[in-house]
Structure formats: C-alpha cells, structure tokens
Design an enzyme around this catalytic site. Structure first.
Site, PDB file in Angstrom:
ATOM      1  N   SER A 114      31.500-125.480 -38.816  1.00  0.00           N
ATOM      2  CA  SER A 114      30.793-124.571 -38.512  1.00  0.00           C
ATOM      3  C   SER A 114      29.856-125.145 -37.502  1.00  0.00           C
ATOM      4  CB  SER A 114      30.000-124.506 -40.111  1.00  0.00           C
ATOM      5  OG  SER A 114      29.910-124.024 -41.290  1.00  0.00           O
ATOM      6  N   GLY A 135      42.370-134.205 -46.004  1.00  0.00           N
ATOM      7  CA  GLY A 135      41.411-133.795 -45.095  1.00  0.00           C
ATOM      8  C   GLY A 135      40.272-135.114 -44.792  1.00  0.00           C
ATOM      9  N   ASP A 140      37.564-135.735 -43.145  1.00  0.00           N
ATOM     10  CA  ASP A 140      36.193-135.444 -43.317  1.00  0.00           C
ATOM     11  C   ASP A 140      35.573-136.257 -44.537  1.00  0.00           C
ATOM     12  OD1 ASP A 140      37.750-133.522 -44.123  1.00  0.00           O
ATOM     13  OD2 ASP A 140      35.548-132.040 -43.830  1.00  0.00           O
TER      14      ASP A 140
END
Length: 252
Positions: free
Chosen positions: A11, A98, A100
């Site tokens: 986002s 992932g 992150d």
C-alpha cells in the site's frame, strides 16, 4: 554516514533517513500516487546519501524503479534485503518467507536486549493489506505463522463479492455487535482479526507453558491493539528496524 532505508509494501512506500545511526527524518508515499512525479521530488528533498537499502514485497518491477531512481539521484546502489535461513539469532521455519515478516522478527527478537528485557516468546504481527502472524521463541526459533486478509481487504471483498453490502470506510470503534449494516461489517471484521490473534496467543502460551508477548506493526495496529489480551507492544518501525539489523550483520 547518511543511509536511506526504504520499506516498499503493498500500500505504501515508507522511508527514513539515518545520520550516524540516528533517525533524522521519515515519511511515506502512497502507492496510488504518481510515482514518476512524487519519487524524484522526495529524493531531492532527502539530499545526498552515502548508502541505501530496501525491503521489497511489492515485486521486482517496483524494486527496479526504486533502484534506478536511487542510483540516478545519489549514484549509489540500492541494496535489497534477502531472507536468510539463520541471521542474528533468528532461524526461519521454511524457505520462501516474505522479507517483511523476516525483518519484523529480526527486530522483535532484538528488542528484548535493546530495552533491557528478559527474552520472551513472541507473536509478531503485521496489520497491513494482509495480516501476517509469526510465532517466535525466546531463543529465536520461528515456528511458522499465518497470512489472512487485512481489515481493509476484508471490507473490500464483502463489498465487491456481495450484491448489496456497502464499502465501509471509517474504522471500527468497537467489537460489540453492530446495530446497522455498516457497524455489523466494521465491528465483525475487527472482531475476527482480534479473535484470531487472541486465540493464537492462548494456544502458543498453552503449548510452551510460558507467557508470550505480541508485537504489532502495520497501518491497522492501533485499531487492533486495544483488544489484544496480555502483554502487547506497538512498534510502527519494526520492519525498518529489522532492515538495519540485517545490514549491520553484513557490515553495510
């Protein structure tokens, strides 16, 4: 040493500037903005840097764009964080994790020492476009986790995949039963997210016989935090802090 750190999520592009290890400025760009216009303006405002590093979950195309812009503005190579099976005491449960999630666990694992706390079992949660949940032992062993739709994504799915349910924009104010369609959607989705986190915390505590601490990050963390049972901390910069830990390990 001026270091630019970037966290390119689904986002937003979050950034911060470090000067000799201290954060001197930070901010974000929304991914829907005109990148060709906004990114160069941002880099101009930041000023010259000596090094740049990034965590990318939004694809190779986004990394290529950022890398080219950073190289053009600063004449430095943008370093990309890559998940390692074992790094700074954290051992991941499986390949393909992932970046992150990995960085958030690195940071959470080292917060105990940074804040002079006893090492503890942790549930590391990112409350963004998706909600990711990772179980981490006090010794740094990753026991796996979960990925589910985030609060905003669940609202969008209800709106787009049903005939008459509206898209609810405001944040929920409670997890109590709603008295309108909008409240039922809002409160219900928040209640689902909270229930999952609390049940995982209870299950993990029962399985290991120890208390565990929840570490929250991501845009919806403040929405969820008031309803989490037990010890819970909100760390907005958890992924960025993990980025620093990952590259300090390599001396870059």
């Amino acid at each position: 040493m001026r270091i630019l750190e970037l966290d390119a999520g689904n986002s937003r592009l979050k950034w911060r500037l470090l000067n000799n290890g201290h954060i001197v400025s930070h901010g974000f760009l929304v991914n829907s903005e005109d990148w060709q216009h906004e990114l160069p303006k941002l880099l101009d405002q930041i000023g010259q840097v000596d090094s740049a590093r990034a965590a990318i979950v939004s694809g190779d195309e986004r990394f290529a764009l950022l890398s080219a812009a950073v190289n053009q503005h600063f004449n430095v190579t943008l370093l990309k964080a890559e998940v390692k099976e074992e790094c700074r005491g954290v051992q991941v449960a499986y390949a393909g994790l992932g970046v992150d999630r990995w960085l958030a666990m690195l940071a959470a694992h080292h917060l105990d020492w940074a804040e002079n706390k006893e090492p503890c079992n942790k549930i590391v949660v990112s409350c963004g476009s998706a909600i990711t949940i990772d179980l981490l032992s006090d010794s740094g062993n990753h026991f796996g986790g979960y990925i589910v739709p985030g609060v905003g994504l669940m609202k969008g799915v209800l709106h787009t995949r049903t005939a008459q349910l509206p898209m609810v924009e405001p944040e929920a104010l409670t997890i109590m039963p709603g008295t309108s369609t909008a409240e039922c959607i809002n409160n219900g989705i928040l209640a689902m997210a909270v229930a999952m986190l609390n049940s995982r915390q209870t299950q993990y505590k029962t399985a290991c016989g120890k208390e565990c601490t929840v570490y929250l990050t991501g845009g919806d963390a403040t929405l969820i935090q008031p309803y989490i049972q037990g010890e819970c901390y909100h760390h907005p910069a958890l992924v960025m802090d993990g980025l620093s830990f990952a590259f300090e390990q390599e001396g870059r």
